[in-house]
Write an enzyme that holds these catalytic residues in place. Structure first.
Site, PDB file in Angstrom:
ATOM      1  N   ALA A 136       0.805  -1.221   0.000  1.00 38.66           N
ATOM      2  CA  ALA A 136       0.000   0.000   0.000  1.00 38.66           C
ATOM      3  C   ALA A 136       0.838   1.271   0.000  1.00 38.66           C
ATOM      4  CB  ALA A 136      -0.928  -0.004   1.216  1.00 38.66           C
ATOM      5  N   ILE A 195      -4.774  -3.530  -4.866  1.00 40.59           N
ATOM      6  CA  ILE A 195      -5.948  -3.909  -5.659  1.00 40.59           C
ATOM      7  C   ILE A 195      -6.427  -2.743  -6.509  1.00 40.59           C
ATOM      8  CG2 ILE A 195      -6.677  -5.690  -4.018  1.00 40.59           C
ATOM      9  CD1 ILE A 195      -8.615  -3.694  -2.787  1.00 40.59           C
ATOM     10  N   HIS A 208      -3.518 -10.076  -4.239  1.00 42.45           N
ATOM     11  CA  HIS A 208      -4.735  -9.922  -3.443  1.00 42.45           C
ATOM     12  C   HIS A 208      -5.942  -9.548  -4.300  1.00 42.45           C
ATOM     13  CE1 HIS A 208      -2.350  -9.269   0.553  1.00 42.45           C
ATOM     14  NE2 HIS A 208      -2.462 -10.533   0.219  1.00 42.45           N
ATOM     15  N   CYS A 250     -21.571 -19.269 -10.161  1.00 46.74           N
ATOM     16  CA  CYS A 250     -21.396 -19.497 -11.611  1.00 46.74           C
ATOM     17  C   CYS A 250     -20.187 -18.774 -12.176  1.00 46.74           C
ATOM     18  CB  CYS A 250     -22.652 -19.082 -12.367  1.00 46.74           C
ATOM     19  SG  CYS A 250     -22.930 -17.287 -12.424  1.00 46.74           S
ATOM     20  N   CYS A 283     -26.647 -12.666  -7.622  1.00 47.23           N
ATOM     21  CA  CYS A 283     -26.456 -12.934  -9.042  1.00 47.23           C
ATOM     22  C   CYS A 283     -27.792 -13.228  -9.709  1.00 47.23           C
ATOM     23  CB  CYS A 283     -25.511 -14.122  -9.215  1.00 47.23           C
ATOM     24  SG  CYS A 283     -25.213 -14.564 -10.947  1.00 47.23           S
ATOM     25  N   CYS A 316     -27.817 -17.034 -11.818  1.00 49.61           N
ATOM     26  CA  CYS A 316     -27.988 -18.385 -11.281  1.00 49.61           C
ATOM     27  C   CYS A 316     -28.751 -18.444  -9.960  1.00 49.61           C
ATOM     28  CB  CYS A 316     -26.636 -19.084 -11.129  1.00 49.61           C
ATOM     29  SG  CYS A 316     -25.596 -18.357  -9.845  1.00 49.61           S
ATOM     30  N   SER A 337       5.031  -3.605   4.751  1.00 53.54           N
ATOM     31  CA  SER A 337       5.651  -3.937   6.027  1.00 53.54           C
ATOM     32  C   SER A 337       6.115  -5.384   6.073  1.00 53.54           C
ATOM     33  CB  SER A 337       4.654  -3.697   7.165  1.00 53.54           C
ATOM     34  OG  SER A 337       3.534  -4.567   7.037  1.00 53.54           O
ATOM     35  N   ASN A 358      10.688   1.609   2.425  1.00 56.97           N
ATOM     36  CA  ASN A 358       9.447   1.624   3.195  1.00 56.97           C
ATOM     37  C   ASN A 358       9.614   2.580   4.368  1.00 56.97           C
ATOM     38  OD1 ASN A 358       6.756   0.438   3.571  1.00 56.97           O
ATOM     39  ND2 ASN A 358       7.586  -0.349   5.487  1.00 56.97           N
TER      40      ASN A 358
END
Length: 260
Positions: free
Chosen positions: A25, A102, A118, A129, A151, A154, A202, A225
């Site tokens: 991060a 992410i 991740h 599905c 969903c 399905c 970290s 870091n």
């Protein structure tokens, strides 16, 4: 920034031909994205449980509200650190980036060999599905449907609800790379590196934190870091506690001097 350590790290990167990068991060905070565990991080507002699989199934609507507000940043732009890594990949110096993030900023900067360990907030998938929805679709569904997280492909009855989960790894969850084949591929990538570059993590969250131990003996590990890591005092570790963008810019200017 200690000049002798910076010069040592510059020499290591300049001479390396297969750098593998681990990012967390801390590289994205310089793009305005909050980290998790610092004094201004996400976990100051909410406990870790909120990003658990149990919480998702217990309160999917509340989970989505938190995730969209705190984990989804489509407006964020790559910073100098992301851009320099993409340049080094294009130059044939960086072979892979393995990231905890992410946010997709490495790809936005132009990096192609990125393992999103991740997962990603760009998409969500039905847990039955596997139908995929973009996060923008999920936001639109959230604005128009009560059970937007169910969903419609399905889920055939009130007793047969199949949930759509963001494609991120939650506590108690497993992701695309959490398999024997996935781990072996990552271990092989790290074992082939002639330099490991660790940025903004970290190295305290397993199993990501175990990756440095798979480098070949004697392979240098450069850690940039602001906080400490468990590997700071290891043999062959070179540590800089400073801004990633500033540090990589300084190193890059030595390797690729700007044209005046």
């Amino acid at each position: 920034m200690e000049s002798s350590m910076l010069q040592t790290c510059t020499n290591l990167i300049q001479n390396a031909k297969n750098i593998v990068v681990l990012t967390g991060a801390g590289i994205s905070t310089e793009s305005g994205i909050k980290d998790f565990r610092s004094q201004t991080g996400i976990y100051q507002m909410a406990p870790e449980y909120i990003l658990s699989l149990d919480n998702f199934y217990h309160d999917p609507a509340g989970f989505y509200q938190f995730a969209i507000e705190n984990l989804y940043h489509p407006e964020a732009r790559p910073n100098q650190g992301h851009e320099i890594l993409a340049q080094w990949e294009n130059d044939g110096k960086v072979s892979h980036i393995i990231t905890q993030n992410i946010d997709g900023l490495h790809q936005k900067a132009g990096s192609k060999q990125v393992i999103e360990f991740h997962g990603t907030m760009k998409t969500a998938s039905c847990q039955n599905c596997r139908k995929t929805y973009s996060t923008e679709e999920m936001i639109n569904r959230r604005n128009t449907m009560d059970e937007f997280y169910v969903c419609d492909h399905c889920s055939t009855s009130a007793k047969n609800k199949r949930y759509i989960k963001p494609d991120v790894v939650l506590f108690g969850d497993t992701g695309e790379w959490f398999t024997m084949e996935g781990f072996n591929e990552i271990i092989n990538i790290i074992h082939q590196a002639d330099c490991l570059l660790v940025l903004g993590t970290s190295l305290k969250v397993t199993p990501f934190s175990t990756f440095p131990q798979y480098r070949k003996e004697g392979t240098p590990m450069i850690i940039v870091n602001k906080g400490d890591t468990p590997f700071d005092h290891n043999k062959d570790s070179y540590v800089i506690h400073n801004s990633i963008g500033e540090t990589l810019t300084t190193i890059n200017n030595h390797i690729n001097p700007p044209i005046s």
